[in-house]
Write an enzyme that holds these catalytic residues in place. Sequence first.
Site, short mmCIF file in Angstrom:
data_model
loop_
_atom_site.label_atom_id
_atom_site.label_comp_id
_atom_site.label_asym_id
_atom_site.label_seq_id
_atom_site.Cartn_x
_atom_site.Cartn_y
_atom_site.Cartn_z
N LYS A 79 -2.89 -6.21 10.61
CA LYS A 79 -2.34 -5.95 9.27
C LYS A 79 -2.05 -7.28 8.59
O LYS A 79 -1.55 -8.22 9.23
CB LYS A 79 -1.06 -5.11 9.41
CG LYS A 79 -0.48 -4.64 8.10
CD LYS A 79 0.73 -3.73 8.33
CE LYS A 79 1.33 -3.22 7.03
NZ LYS A 79 2.48 -2.33 7.26
N SER A 154 2.33 2.07 4.92
CA SER A 154 1.60 0.96 4.35
C SER A 154 0.50 0.41 5.26
O SER A 154 -0.36 -0.31 4.78
CB SER A 154 2.57 -0.17 4.00
OG SER A 154 3.21 -0.66 5.16
N SER A 178 5.53 3.31 8.26
CA SER A 178 4.25 2.68 7.92
C SER A 178 3.21 2.59 9.03
O SER A 178 2.05 2.29 8.74
CB SER A 178 4.50 1.27 7.38
OG SER A 178 4.76 1.33 6.01
N1 LIG Z 1 7.00 0.36 4.70
C1 LIG Z 1 7.11 1.54 5.23
O1 LIG Z 1 7.36 1.67 6.41
C2 LIG Z 1 6.74 2.70 4.40
C3 LIG Z 1 7.51 3.23 3.31
N2 LIG Z 1 6.62 4.16 2.72
C4 LIG Z 1 7.94 2.24 2.26
O2 LIG Z 1 7.28 2.17 1.26
O3 LIG Z 1 8.93 1.59 2.36
#
Ligand SMILES: NC(=O)C[C@H](N)C(=O)O
Length: 485
Positions: A79, A154, A178
């Site tokens: 990532k 993400s 994410s």
């Molecule tokens: N970053 C994450 O783990 C995902 C979450 N959807 C966020 O936008 O914060």
Amino acid sequence: MSLFEQRLQQLHTQLLDKKVSVAELVDQSYKRIGEVDGKVKAFLKLDEEQARSAAKTLDGQIASGGSRGLLFGLPAGIKDNIVTEGVTTTCASKFLSNFTPVYDATVMRKLKEAQAVSVGKLNMDEFAMGGSNENSAFHATRNPWDLDRVPGGSSGGSAAAVAAGEVYFSLGSDTGGSIRQPAAYCGVVGLKPTYGLVSRFGLVAFASSLDQIGPLTKNVEDSAYVLQTIAGHDPQDSTSANVEIPDYVSALTGDVQGLRIAVPKEYLGSGVDPQVKAKIEEALRVLEGMGAVVEEVSLPHSEYAVAAYYLLASSEASSNLARYDGVRYGVRTDNANNLLEMYHMSRSEGFGPEVKRRIMLGTYALSSGYYDAYYLKAQKVRTLIKQDFDQVFEKYDVVIGPTAPTTAFRIGEQVGDPLTMYLNDILTIPVNLAGIPAISVPCGLVDGMPVGLQIIGKALDEATVLRVAHAFEQNTDHHKQRPQL
Ligand SMILES: NC(=O)C[C@H](N)C(=O)O
């Protein structure tokens, strides 16, 4: 059959017997990327020269009978918020498009020591803020099961690349879901370890009290191998847990006889798609059939988790992202006439709309006069959510429910509606707030799209989480299904 369909142990035997070389594995990765990544768009950057030279070195070591690391020769994708020496690390942000780190994150060092081969950097939502990959400043990644749908986020690039067979495994990061939500949407295995188990040194910070790095793989056994490699104390991360790391692979006994499973009623209530719910109930029956005891429980503060998360994560983000000023980091504006204008314009031009929304929300929540009402209140809710889990874990070994309320949605469907987007994480966020481990494993298809089963464990009890996930996998074929690309 793709070599990547084999389990890690099988591949290792073949490498050792010289039936396959690391160069062939790396070849296969780039060949597949060439075939499908124009459609899937999982990658932001390929590092072919470095990967091929690493393959050559590793093949040389086999020839001379040298020692083999745990992940010997396996092509991996990383990532793009994990820093990689000499390879751009952009966090899918225009602001960091010029950032080439001069060091490796601890997880990268560990992957290299275990002799995995990084083939490139994977797409994500900008600074890990989002659940669809549509917030990448560069391009949207597509779900390999249906190219009109999102891969989740993400770590959407990390999940899509594994699902599409472009890499053997990948690393993602999970702040509020994410790793697990994209794993669920793309039909792969995604593990978020206990907060502190894997070093965050070299992970570009989003919300430091929540961020964790973890593996995305095709099966649970491989997840255990990657976790074994990356877990462990790191003096360079002050929140790193100084604990002994168990042997995760030998914990995969296939046995769940007498294991106590809690199913929170809040996790199968309104908002969860009835077809997704049916798949989870089917999975619970499989585990029951293997001798586990399944009972309903309540995690009463779950409904406040999303609100608390968006205050806490955004507050931490507003502080962490202050470093991007166009001086120390980031692309500097060409249009400023003085210093203040330079800061202002660099940030305005560099960040995308979701990142700006979170910085504003976080700055507001931390400002004097609002701090007690928002930030402090959210911290208290976080404690209540953790206590909910503590109580359940007094009687139960794991908590099980869906990873996400629905399957992957269509690209464009939710971009204009941040609240709906945030609610996709309603079942993963409580786990981050409590700092505990959870895995998402495939448990079937609904209208051709994968559903993820979430198995949540006690702090530092990844061994049980992996054992349950593995036992389920052994008794089902869901993880063997592949998208047609
Ligand atoms: N970053 C994450 O783990 C995902 C979450 N959807 C966020 O936008 O914060």
